[in-house]
Design an enzyme around this catalytic site. Structure first.
Site, PDB file in Angstrom:
ATOM      1  N   ILE A  43       0.876  -1.181   0.000  1.00 24.11           N
ATOM      2  CA  ILE A  43       0.000   0.000   0.000  1.00 24.11           C
ATOM      3  C   ILE A  43       0.909   1.227   0.000  1.00 24.11           C
ATOM      4  CG2 ILE A  43      -1.829   1.220   1.224  1.00 24.11           C
ATOM      5  CD1 ILE A  43      -2.442  -1.524   2.646  1.00 24.11           C
ATOM      6  N   GLU A  44       0.933   1.927  -1.141  1.00 20.11           N
ATOM      7  CA  GLU A  44       1.859   3.050  -1.270  1.00 20.11           C
ATOM      8  C   GLU A  44       1.212   4.363  -0.854  1.00 20.11           C
ATOM      9  OE1 GLU A  44       3.402   2.617  -5.271  1.00 20.11           O
ATOM     10  OE2 GLU A  44       4.661   0.934  -4.610  1.00 20.11           O
ATOM     11  N   CYS A  53       4.691  -2.541   3.024  1.00 18.18           N
ATOM     12  CA  CYS A  53       4.922  -3.707   2.165  1.00 18.18           C
ATOM     13  C   CYS A  53       3.836  -4.769   2.375  1.00 18.18           C
ATOM     14  CB  CYS A  53       6.272  -4.337   2.477  1.00 18.18           C
ATOM     15  SG  CYS A  53       7.682  -3.337   2.008  1.00 18.18           S
ATOM     16  N   GLU A  55       4.116  -7.936   2.962  1.00 19.02           N
ATOM     17  CA  GLU A  55       4.387  -8.845   4.074  1.00 19.02           C
ATOM     18  C   GLU A  55       3.866  -8.262   5.387  1.00 19.02           C
ATOM     19  OE1 GLU A  55       6.370  -7.778   1.730  1.00 19.02           O
ATOM     20  OE2 GLU A  55       8.194  -8.967   1.522  1.00 19.02           O
ATOM     21  N   CYS A  89      10.778  -5.663   6.510  1.00 21.79           N
ATOM     22  CA  CYS A  89       9.892  -6.832   6.623  1.00 21.79           C
ATOM     23  C   CYS A  89      10.624  -8.010   7.256  1.00 21.79           C
ATOM     24  CB  CYS A  89       9.341  -7.218   5.259  1.00 21.79           C
ATOM     25  SG  CYS A  89       8.115  -6.027   4.679  1.00 21.79           S
TER      26      CYS A  89
HETATM   27  N1  THU Z   1       7.599  -4.165  -1.587  1.00 19.62           N
HETATM   28  C1  THU Z   1       6.878  -5.074  -0.879  1.00 19.62           C
HETATM   29  O1  THU Z   1       5.639  -4.976  -0.776  1.00 19.62           O
HETATM   30  N2  THU Z   1       7.540  -6.101  -0.300  1.00 19.62           N
HETATM   31  C2  THU Z   1       8.884  -6.295  -0.385  1.00 19.62           C
HETATM   32  O2  THU Z   1       9.421  -7.149   0.282  1.00 19.62           O
HETATM   33  C3  THU Z   1       9.672  -5.473  -1.295  1.00 19.62           C
HETATM   34  C4  THU Z   1       9.041  -4.188  -1.697  1.00 19.62           C
HETATM   35  C5  THU Z   1       6.886  -3.061  -2.242  1.00 19.62           C
HETATM   36  C6  THU Z   1       7.088  -1.726  -1.620  1.00 19.62           C
HETATM   37  C7  THU Z   1       6.765  -0.803  -2.775  1.00 19.62           C
HETATM   38  O3  THU Z   1       5.363  -0.610  -2.819  1.00 19.62           O
HETATM   39  C8  THU Z   1       7.172  -1.599  -4.008  1.00 19.62           C
HETATM   40  O4  THU Z   1       7.311  -2.941  -3.576  1.00 19.62           O
HETATM   41  C9  THU Z   1       8.464  -1.136  -4.643  1.00 19.62           C
HETATM   42  O5  THU Z   1       9.473  -1.039  -3.721  1.00 19.62           O
END
Ligand code: THU
Length: 133
Positions: A43-44, A53, A55, A89
């Site tokens: 979720i950005e 992230c 996870e 994470c």
């Molecule tokens: N991201 C994750 O959701 N999990 C990870 O372990 C690596 C990175 C996401 C964060 C961001 O929304 C996108 O991937 C690019 O970094």
């Protein structure tokens, strides 16, 4: 433990990713000791550092529902090799000592690691000196 089912949930959760900035959807799913599965996606935010992230979304959803003991976590993204969890994470995975971390990509690559393999010598509750006042 059925890793196929956990990966299927992670893949489904990836569909919910809110990624208007990176356009890089990630899915995760965590299996609780009681057998429940919680999915999560990344979720950005326009303030990039606030991004959560996949996870951590999955783990925090489960914790918010009263689960703190887990059997496994699956993570999937469209990466050349299996998707590697970020450092933050890995620290959260270590907090809950999740024994099996199943990493995958969309082409069917799968690799399983322990929390210790992903973050050796991690900082945990054992490192916090209890100050008795
Ligand atoms: N991201 C994750 O959701 N999990 C990870 O372990 C690596 C990175 C996401 C964060 C961001 O929304 C996108 O991937 C690019 O970094």
């Amino acid at each position: 433990m059925d890793s196929d089912e956990l990966l299927r949930q992670a893949r489904m959760s990836r569909e919910q990713a809110y990624v208007p900035y990176s356009h890089f959807p990630v899915g995760a799913a965590v299996l609780t000791e009681s057998g429940a599965i919680y999915g999560g996606c990344n979720i950005e935010n326009a303030s990039f550092g606030l991004t959560n992230c996949a996870e951590r979304t999955a783990i925090y959803k489960a914790v918010a529902d009263g689960h703190t003991r887990f059997k496994a976590l699956a993570v999937i993204a469209d990466t050349p090799d299996v998707c590697a969890p970020c450092g933050a994470c890995r620290q959260v995975i270590s907090e809950f000592a999740i024994p099996y971390i199943i990493l995958a990509n969309m082409e069917g690559r799968v690799a399983t690691y322990t929390a210790e393999e992903l973050l050796p010598l991690s900082f945990t509750a054992k490192d916090i000196k209890q100050n008795k006042q």
